[in-house]
Motif scaffolding. Sequence first.
Motif, mmCIF file in Angstrom:
data_model
loop_
_atom_site.group_PDB
_atom_site.id
_atom_site.type_symbol
_atom_site.label_atom_id
_atom_site.label_comp_id
_atom_site.label_asym_id
_atom_site.label_seq_id
_atom_site.Cartn_x
_atom_site.Cartn_y
_atom_site.Cartn_z
ATOM 1 N N PRO A 6 2.003 -0.537 26.783
ATOM 2 C CA PRO A 6 1.086 -1.506 27.377
ATOM 3 C C PRO A 6 0.687 -1.126 28.802
ATOM 4 O O PRO A 6 1.535 -0.744 29.610
ATOM 5 C CB PRO A 6 1.872 -2.818 27.383
ATOM 6 C CG PRO A 6 3.030 -2.604 26.484
ATOM 7 C CD PRO A 6 3.280 -1.138 26.426
ATOM 8 N N ARG A 11 -0.130 -6.215 30.419
ATOM 9 C CA ARG A 11 1.043 -7.015 30.803
ATOM 10 C C ARG A 11 0.618 -8.205 31.660
ATOM 11 O O ARG A 11 1.091 -9.320 31.466
ATOM 12 C CB ARG A 11 2.064 -6.158 31.541
ATOM 13 C CG ARG A 11 2.772 -5.183 30.630
ATOM 14 C CD ARG A 11 3.976 -4.546 31.342
ATOM 15 N NE ARG A 11 4.500 -3.465 30.549
ATOM 16 C CZ ARG A 11 5.260 -3.609 29.481
ATOM 17 N NH1 ARG A 11 5.574 -4.805 29.050
ATOM 18 N NH2 ARG A 11 5.709 -2.550 28.822
ATOM 19 N N VAL A 64 5.715 -8.937 26.038
ATOM 20 C CA VAL A 64 5.559 -8.443 27.407
ATOM 21 C C VAL A 64 6.810 -7.728 27.911
ATOM 22 O O VAL A 64 6.732 -6.881 28.798
ATOM 23 C CB VAL A 64 5.132 -9.589 28.356
ATOM 24 C CG1 VAL A 64 6.314 -10.431 28.803
ATOM 25 C CG2 VAL A 64 4.362 -9.061 29.549
ATOM 26 N N ARG A 65 7.948 -8.003 27.303
ATOM 27 C CA ARG A 65 9.197 -7.367 27.709
ATOM 28 C C ARG A 65 9.415 -6.007 27.045
ATOM 29 O O ARG A 65 10.301 -5.252 27.435
ATOM 30 C CB ARG A 65 10.371 -8.287 27.404
ATOM 31 C CG ARG A 65 10.340 -9.580 28.211
ATOM 32 C CD ARG A 65 11.463 -10.473 27.819
ATOM 33 N NE ARG A 65 12.722 -9.776 28.008
ATOM 34 C CZ ARG A 65 13.641 -10.079 28.899
ATOM 35 N NH1 ARG A 65 13.459 -11.109 29.659
ATOM 36 N NH2 ARG A 65 14.755 -9.388 28.993
ATOM 37 N N ARG A 67 8.740 -2.104 25.884
ATOM 38 C CA ARG A 67 8.146 -0.891 26.466
ATOM 39 C C ARG A 67 6.990 -0.393 25.628
ATOM 40 O O ARG A 67 6.080 0.258 26.143
ATOM 41 C CB ARG A 67 9.200 0.192 26.612
ATOM 42 C CG ARG A 67 10.184 -0.152 27.698
ATOM 43 C CD ARG A 67 11.174 0.914 28.010
ATOM 44 N NE ARG A 67 10.987 2.161 27.303
ATOM 45 C CZ ARG A 67 11.902 3.106 27.212
ATOM 46 N NH1 ARG A 67 13.064 2.925 27.778
ATOM 47 N NH2 ARG A 67 11.664 4.210 26.555
ATOM 48 N N GLN A 121 -6.864 -9.639 27.297
ATOM 49 C CA GLN A 121 -5.892 -8.926 26.474
ATOM 50 C C GLN A 121 -6.536 -7.753 25.738
ATOM 51 O O GLN A 121 -5.935 -6.682 25.623
ATOM 52 C CB GLN A 121 -5.211 -9.903 25.511
ATOM 53 C CG GLN A 121 -4.306 -10.865 26.254
ATOM 54 C CD GLN A 121 -4.031 -12.152 25.508
ATOM 55 O OE1 GLN A 121 -4.616 -12.436 24.467
ATOM 56 N NE2 GLN A 121 -3.133 -12.972 26.054
ATOM 57 N N SER A 128 -4.421 0.647 27.424
ATOM 58 C CA SER A 128 -3.065 1.091 27.090
ATOM 59 C C SER A 128 -3.121 2.487 26.487
ATOM 60 O O SER A 128 -4.142 2.899 25.933
ATOM 61 C CB SER A 128 -2.418 0.110 26.105
ATOM 62 O OG SER A 128 -2.297 -1.166 26.697
#
Length: 141
Positions: A6, A11, A64-65, A67, A121, A128
């Motif tokens: 991301p 994020r 969001v947490r 990788r 988004q 990304s």
Amino acid sequence: MRTVVPSPFLRFALLVDIALSGAVALLQLIAAEWLAAKLALPRSLLVESGVFMLGYVLLLTVLVRRRQIRSGIVTAVVVGNAVWALLCVALLLSDSVSPSTLGVGFVLVQADAVLVFALLQWRGLTRSTLARVAGTQPLAG
């Protein structure tokens, strides 16, 4: 399905969605009775959509947490936000509710906000980078 790392922008877009959707969900759950009276919207609609939004916020928090994220999941979030906006407008156009002027504004602000989330988004997803699969050459974007 492609996996991406991301971008910071994605994020950020997810975090803004988490914060605002979470705040609205809590408001709808904590003050459902008061909101129902002020907005002239059914209490059950406010509570049920608030519960749904809390689940949505949980999903975004997990995303969001990470990788790496599957791009299809982010695309589903984008489409889901667009559908939520359409459903907000459809609700107002239907005969199933008769919201106050404040209620109409509340629903339209939600519709606008989720459209902005969807756009942010999507933009974040396009920024990304494709994740590198172990043991293979880097993927071209």
